[in-house]
Design a protein around this motif. Structure first.
Motif, short mmCIF file in Angstrom:
data_model
loop_
_atom_site.label_atom_id
_atom_site.label_comp_id
_atom_site.label_asym_id
_atom_site.label_seq_id
_atom_site.Cartn_x
_atom_site.Cartn_y
_atom_site.Cartn_z
N HIS A 574 7.79 28.32 -19.51
CA HIS A 574 7.73 26.90 -19.16
C HIS A 574 9.07 26.41 -18.59
O HIS A 574 9.10 25.68 -17.59
CB HIS A 574 7.35 26.07 -20.38
CG HIS A 574 7.18 24.62 -20.07
ND1 HIS A 574 6.05 24.11 -19.47
CD2 HIS A 574 8.02 23.56 -20.25
CE1 HIS A 574 6.18 22.81 -19.30
NE2 HIS A 574 7.37 22.44 -19.78
N ARG A 675 -1.07 33.23 -18.72
CA ARG A 675 -2.23 32.61 -18.06
C ARG A 675 -2.64 31.31 -18.75
O ARG A 675 -3.05 30.35 -18.09
CB ARG A 675 -3.39 33.60 -18.03
CG ARG A 675 -3.16 34.78 -17.08
CD ARG A 675 -4.37 35.74 -17.08
NE ARG A 675 -4.18 36.81 -16.11
CZ ARG A 675 -3.57 37.96 -16.38
NH1 ARG A 675 -3.09 38.19 -17.61
NH2 ARG A 675 -3.43 38.88 -15.44
N HIS A 677 -0.66 29.29 -20.26
CA HIS A 677 0.31 28.27 -19.83
C HIS A 677 -0.06 27.77 -18.43
O HIS A 677 0.00 26.55 -18.16
CB HIS A 677 1.73 28.82 -19.83
CG HIS A 677 2.76 27.83 -19.38
ND1 HIS A 677 3.11 27.68 -18.06
CD2 HIS A 677 3.50 26.91 -20.08
CE1 HIS A 677 4.01 26.72 -17.95
NE2 HIS A 677 4.26 26.24 -19.17
N ALA A 678 -0.43 28.67 -17.53
CA ALA A 678 -0.83 28.28 -16.18
C ALA A 678 -2.05 27.36 -16.21
O ALA A 678 -2.12 26.38 -15.47
CB ALA A 678 -1.09 29.52 -15.34
N LYS A 679 -3.00 27.67 -17.07
CA LYS A 679 -4.21 26.84 -17.20
C LYS A 679 -3.85 25.45 -17.70
O LYS A 679 -4.42 24.44 -17.24
CB LYS A 679 -5.18 27.52 -18.15
CG LYS A 679 -6.49 26.77 -18.35
CD LYS A 679 -7.40 27.52 -19.31
CE LYS A 679 -8.69 26.73 -19.57
NZ LYS A 679 -9.57 27.44 -20.53
N HIS A 681 -0.96 23.98 -17.31
CA HIS A 681 -0.02 23.32 -16.39
C HIS A 681 -0.28 23.77 -14.96
O HIS A 681 0.56 24.43 -14.33
CB HIS A 681 1.42 23.63 -16.79
CG HIS A 681 1.78 23.20 -18.17
ND1 HIS A 681 2.17 21.91 -18.48
CD2 HIS A 681 1.79 23.89 -19.35
CE1 HIS A 681 2.42 21.83 -19.77
NE2 HIS A 681 2.20 23.01 -20.33
N PRO A 682 -1.44 23.43 -14.41
CA PRO A 682 -1.81 23.93 -13.07
C PRO A 682 -0.85 23.47 -11.97
O PRO A 682 -0.69 24.16 -10.96
CB PRO A 682 -3.22 23.37 -12.87
CG PRO A 682 -3.31 22.20 -13.80
CD PRO A 682 -2.50 22.58 -14.98
N ALA A 685 1.95 26.11 -11.97
CA ALA A 685 1.59 27.52 -12.18
C ALA A 685 1.90 28.39 -10.98
O ALA A 685 2.26 29.56 -11.11
CB ALA A 685 0.11 27.62 -12.55
#
Length: 733
Positions: A574, A675, A677-679, A681-682, A685
């Protein structure tokens, strides 16, 4: 350890249990009643030439019984020519309530230190029963030489002597058996890490066996070119120094630096041998150990570096006094320096800082010391100094500064400290709520002289505050429990000739200090601490602490690792994606917060020297130093090199080898963490491609091999990096 006079009213029950235990049969009190034991030791208490002592560990727990006596007033006087400088000694270690490897050796050295603390004593005399082979071996370890057998009233004894010089020259850890283990471990690591960095290429010979030069060994090869070499399987010459020097050209070591690198290898071997001899805590014991016990028990430095424990400059006594594995309390030296020739940075009142750090009584004592020399305390500020640095550098290299009272030696600290894994950082063991103290020390270790630059540190507190504010203000980081330990204050002396030349050098990094927050005040009642380096620790028998932690936690390995990733990996990702903020998050720079043996959150430390902002965002002028404009690929390496290759690769290999969690499952969980985290925080990402199939293989040992005196230029780290192709990204799939 310390010794206090035996108190029969206080200690009789303990004493009786010890001297009548079956293991104490040579003590001659088997079956004795408490009344008889009291009577025997009352005789000693009444004898001005004989003394009994209770030995305690650093926490005050009773560990051993010792007796000292004047041989001239004993039965021994009839059997040898007693010298006025002789002292007799007996020692009895408490019967074991649990396995404590190396305890008897530690007790023996504590008693010998106690005997020789009296400068009038030049020789210790012992007369153990000839049947007691165990104590004879321990006596030999510390330098005793058997003179002859003598017949005493209750036994036939080995009359043995140890001179002060013999004791000081004793090195029980340097013996063939222990050095072979240390050499096997180092050569195995060198084979693994040099192969990982594509410096060497062992050839397979079948059935998991490989050959390189004259060596043959068993190894496992995992993805990311991670090698796990079994030290016990090595066959062939086991001289680590010959192994390294024979590869000088292959490893790219400059000819003029070969000796320095070999010295770091030799010092690493010596350190390993010392730890094998004196630090034998098992993984199961460390599961329940305290923060500083774990810190002292670490047997390995950085998991990737081969020469990781050099400490060039430390002598044998320095190692035993100041190395973190020695675990000995240290009282820091303090000096006063002229305010006009020094710097101090703190977001608060300077005097209040000193009062918080060592209290009003100590501050008053230092001020009276200055006044006694006709000096005005208002003209001075106070700096903590590593005892080694004062003895070997400041009192010599800065002699003119001391002579003209620009630098005034004061008393030692009232509080006791313990050295941390970084050698120059100290934890306050008397007041754990007080700050860590980081000092300068001119010891060469793992590619750097461990100094501190006053000029460099002038902006360290504001940098730390800026990073702390950013972390605290981020909702995601707060949810992960991610925190930083701020370096709140810095001080340094700049009035010497070395600074006046205007040329930065090792001499301009000799006298400075930092104060860092302690994590203890931030803990809940059910939480405890451990250095993250402990997750890649194996004990003397090869048992991994992380495996013991997972077993003791009562949850599945996958759940344990997933929880750890949320506490450690997710915040690092992050910070990188949201703030272009990169740390140096290797094991020694992280402190884990454990709850029921599971890492639930972490503290990041060493912020000032090892943090970078990799964008052009507006920064306060005092924070500008940490800006590093770089490529997208190098930003990604802040995760791939520093986290995946530098630490998690080793942890994954341990869990896989122990059958706790397979390599594939470990990295699948890491990929899930990234992944998820990406979901969540799109919007950020896609800023970096953390799922790319490969990444540049940045090699750490190659840096040290190229220049063991200074691996990288801290002002331009990017240009210092050395690459060896690419590695597969373990979370790409």
């Amino acid at each position: 350890m310390n010794l206090v006079p035996l108190d029969l009213d206080r200690d009789l029950d303990l004493l009786h249990a010890w001297v009548t235990h079956p293991r104490s049969h040579f003590w001659g009190l088997q079956g004795a009643t408490p009344e008889r034991v009291r009577a025997e030791y009352q005789k000693i208490a009444d004898n001005p030439h004989h003394h009994a002592w209770l030995g305690r560990d650093d926490d005050g727990a009773p560990l051993f019984l010792a007796e000292t006596y004047d041989p001239a007033h004993s039965e021994l006087a009839e059997h040898y020519e007693v010298r006025p400088s002789d002292i007799g000694m007996h020692v009895l270690v408490s019967p074991p309530t649990r396995k404590r490897s190396g305890l008897t050796s530690a007790v023996m050295r504590a008693v010998m230190d106690f005997c020789f603390a009296d400068p009038r004593i030049s020789r210790v005399v012992v007369e153990p029963d000839v049947r007691n082979e165990a104590i004879a071996q321990k006596n030999a370890e510390v330098g005793f030489v058997e003179e002859r057998h003598v017949t005493l009233h209750d036994k036939v004894a080995r009359l043995s002597f140890c001179t002060r010089a013999a004791y000081e020259m004793s090195v029980p850890h340097l013996n063939p058996a222990t050095m072979e283990i240390a050499s096997r471990r180092l050569i195995a690591k060198a084979l693994a890490e040099f192969s990982h960095e594509r410096l060497i290429a062992p050839s397979p010979v079948g059935d998991g066996r490989y050959r390189f030069g004259d060596l043959e060994f068993t190894a496992r090869r995992l993805p990311m070119e991670h090698w796990i070499v079994d030290p016990a399987s090595l066959e062939g010459p086991l001289d680590a120094l010959d192994f390294i020097s024979g590869l000088r050209e292959t490893l790219g070591i400059p000819e003029q630096l070969l000796g320095t690198y070999l010295e770091e290898i030799s010092a690493t071997l010596a350190g390993t041998a010392w730890k094998l001899t004196h630090r034998r805590e098992t993984a199961d014991e460390l599961v329940h150990a305290g923060f500083q016990a774990i810190e002292a028990a670490m047997t390995e430095g950085h998991p990737g570096f081969v020469a990781n424990n050099g400490r060039i400059g430390f002598g044998l006594k320095d190692h035993e006094a100041f190395a973190p594995e020695a675990g000995r309390p240290v009282r820091l030296r303090w000096v006063a320096v002229l305010k006009s020739e020094s710097i101090f940075v703190y977001d608060g009142d300077e005097r209040s800082h000193y009062l918080a750090e060592f209290g009003a009584a100590q501050l008053d004592h230092y001020e009276r010391q200055l006044r006694s020399r006709g000096l005005n305390p208002d003209d001075y500020r106070y700096l903590p100094v590593h005892p080694w640095q004062w003895e070997h550098k400041l009192a010599i290299t800065f002699a003119p500064e001391v002579a003209r009272r620009a630098m005034v030696p004061l008393d030692e600290s009232a509080d006791r400290y313990r050295a941390q894994q970084s050698i120059r950082t100290f934890f306050n063991i008397d007041r754990p709520d007080r700050h860590y103290v980081k000092t300068a020390i001119a010891v060469q270790n793992m590619g750097f002289l461990r100094g501190l630059s006053p000029k460099y540190m002038q902006v360290t507190p504001p940098i730390n505050q800026w990073v702390a504010d950013l972390v605290h203000g981020d909702e995601e980081l707060r949810a992960c429990g991610f925190e930083v330990l701020r370096e709140l204050a810095s001080a340094g002396y700049t009035g010497d000739a070395y600074h006046r030349t205007g040329t930065p050098s090792a001499y301009t990094k000799m006298l400075a200090a930092l104060w860092r927050e302690s994590p203890l005040p931030r803990l809940a009642a059910n939480e405890r601490l451990a250095t993250m380096a402990s997750l890649v620790h194996r004990d003397r028998d090869g048992n991994a602490l992380v495996t013991a932690l997972i077993r003791e936690s009562g949850i599945s390995a996958s759940q344990w690792v997933a929880t750890y990733f949320r506490a450690y990996l997710r915040p690092i990702v992050h910070c990188l994606l949201q703030h272009d903020l990169a740390f140096m998050p290797h094991g020694e720079n992280l402190i884990l917060v454990l709850e029921n043996h599971v890492p639930t959150r972490v503290f990041m430390k060493d912020i000032g020297e090892e943090v970078a902002v990799m964008n052009d965002q507006p920064l306060p002028p005092e924070v500008e130093r940490i800006r590093m404009i770089t490529s997208v690929e190098l930003k990604e390496l802040a995760l791939f090199t520093d986290v995946f290759d530098g630490f998690l690769r080793h942890l994954a290999g341990i869990l896989d080898s122990d059958g706790v969690l397979s390599w594939a499952e470990f990295w699948a969980l890491a990929g899930d963490c990234v992944r998820e985290h990406a979901k969540d925080h799109p919007a950020i990402a896609g800023r970096l491609d953390l799922l790319r199939p490969t990444f540049a293989h940045s090699c750490l040992n190659r840096l040290q091999l190229r220049n063991t005196l200074q691996m990288v230029d801290l002002a331009d780290q990017e240009s210092s990096l050395i690459y060896a192709g690419e590695l597969e990204n373990p979370i790409a799939g």
